[in-house]
Motif scaffolding. Structure first.
Motif: not given
Ligand code: PLP
Length: 397
Positions: A193-201
């Motif tokens: 699982p990758v949470d791109l939006a959550g990471s804020g990068c």
């Protein structure tokens, strides 16, 4: 024994092969050849140039980007397909640096894949503005982030050892000092699982021929955080990323949103193979894939350590701290891997001494893991790797 995400019947795996290299090149989903055949004969052959509109070839890079986005926690309209990962690394870094004109240092780590570092070196040299690339050990990344850093560019999962960065924590550290964060998801997309939006990068890139099974040469992807999509500079100013490609203006004007990250004509045949390959993800969650992969890896590590004392674990012991691969060190790793491949167990070798095994629960189950360890133990116990034919290195390892 089956895990709850196994769907081996959807893949065309050769009889008698245990494929532990889906982290390097995913296998062929069974529905791909027919779809590609249809694209070639009906669309290319039958529609000719009309295919760009009638078969939606022009909008395909964004459509497939949305499908990939769903697998990496990115909202619709934030991911674009095209080119190769090396190119997308260059583009993301160039865009990041143009946001930070007063800072001159790019930070990466020694666990990054060489092409990422090479592309950065070439870009910085070409810019000729006194930028430098600082490469530290993976454990030292957080400590090396300071207010000189323009961009932090990391690969989440180390291609050699599988060691995994804490994406959210590193991103937060970077952003606290105002640095732009770029993640390479080559060994993450379709693996965990990758949470791109959550990471804020700000930016992320990745390829689709590894865990996403798009086939050799499948197009790469780039993610731009939605609030930056209308200001990020695409650097590679190709006509397909122009605001009005078919106005054929003399001057470049970037398209609005993620469309600006397009460069030239997309590889439609390959994109079609990828689009079809993504159908194997229907109804599976990355959480379930991750849980099943951890079970397989734990079984593999336990069985290898019990039966193959010649090997030393090179991956983090805690499965939460690695991606979906397990690596062992062995001085004769190259020859041992060749002997293993000769017996139908396919992993790969990374210099100087790493034997690498990928765990992809969509088509690997616990019976495969036991079968692979049986053969590995046989190769090592009987020193079958001493065979002279296993010692010559091929061009691609
Ligand atoms: C596989 C991989 C690449 C490969 O780049 P290509 O341009 O697709 O050849 C780049 N970076 C990382 C981190 C990789 O794992």
């Amino acid at each position: 024994m089956m895990n709850n995400v196994t769907r081996k019947h959807l893949f065309d795996l050769p009889e008698g092969v245990i494929y532990l290299d889906g982290n390097s090149l995913g296998p062929l989903p069974k529905s791909v050849p027919q779809r590609v055949q249809k694209m070639v004969t009906d669309e290319w052959g039958g529609m000719l140039i009309k295919g760009w509109n009638e078969a939606d070839w022009f909008t395909q890079p964004g459509r497939v980007g949305d499908q990939i986005g769903a697998l990496i926690g990115a909202p619709a309209g934030s991911v674009m397909m095209g080119d190769t990962l090396s190119i997308k690394v260059y583009q993301a870094l160039a865009a990041a640096l143009s946001m930070m004109p007063e800072r001159k240092v790019v930070l990466s780590d020694s666990g990054n894949f060489p092409t990422d570092l090479y592309m950065a070196q070439g870009l910085l040299e070409l810019m000729g503005q006194g930028h430098s690339l600082r490469v530290v050990d993976p454990e030292d990344v957080a400590g090396a982030i300071n207010d000189q850093i323009a961009a932090v560019m990391l690969t989440e999962v180390d291609y050699r050892t599988g060691r995994k960065h804490d994406m959210a924590a590193v991103t937060q550290t970077a952003q606290k000092v105002g640095a732009v964060m770029i993640w390479d998801l080559a060994h993450s997309a379709g693996a965990l699982p990758v949470d791109l939006a959550g990471s804020g990068c700000e930016f992320a890139v990745g390829c689709t021929y590894k865990y996403l099974n798009g086939g050799p040469g499948a197009p790469a992807f780039i993610y731009v955080r939605p609030d930056l999509a209308n200001s990020a500079r695409p650097a590679l100013q190709g006509w397909m990323g122009h605001d009005a490609p078919f106005a054929f203006d003399m001057d470049y004007r970037p398209a609005g949103g993620i469309e600006r990250m397009r460069v030239g004509t997309p590889p439609v045949i390959q994109m079609t193979a990828l689009e079809e390959a993504l159908s194997v993800w229907d109804g599976v969650t990355l959480d379930a894939v991750r849980a099943a992969a951890i079970d397989l890896m734990e079984q593999f590590v336990a069985e290898v350590e019990a039966r193959c004392p010649q090997l030393t674990l090179a991956s983090p012991r805690d499965p939460q701290k690695r991606g979906s691969q397990v690596s062992f060190r062995f001085d004769e790793g190259y020859a041992a891997m060749q002997a293993l491949i000769d017996r139908g167990v396919i992993g790969d070798f990374r210099a100087p001494d790493i034997m690498r095994f990928g765990f992809t629960p969509l088509y690997i189950d616990s019976g495969d893991v036991s079968g692979a360890v049986d053969i590995l133990a046989e190769v090592l116990t009987n020193e079958l790797w001493r065979g002279p034919k296993y010692r010559t290195r091929a061009k691609v390892t």
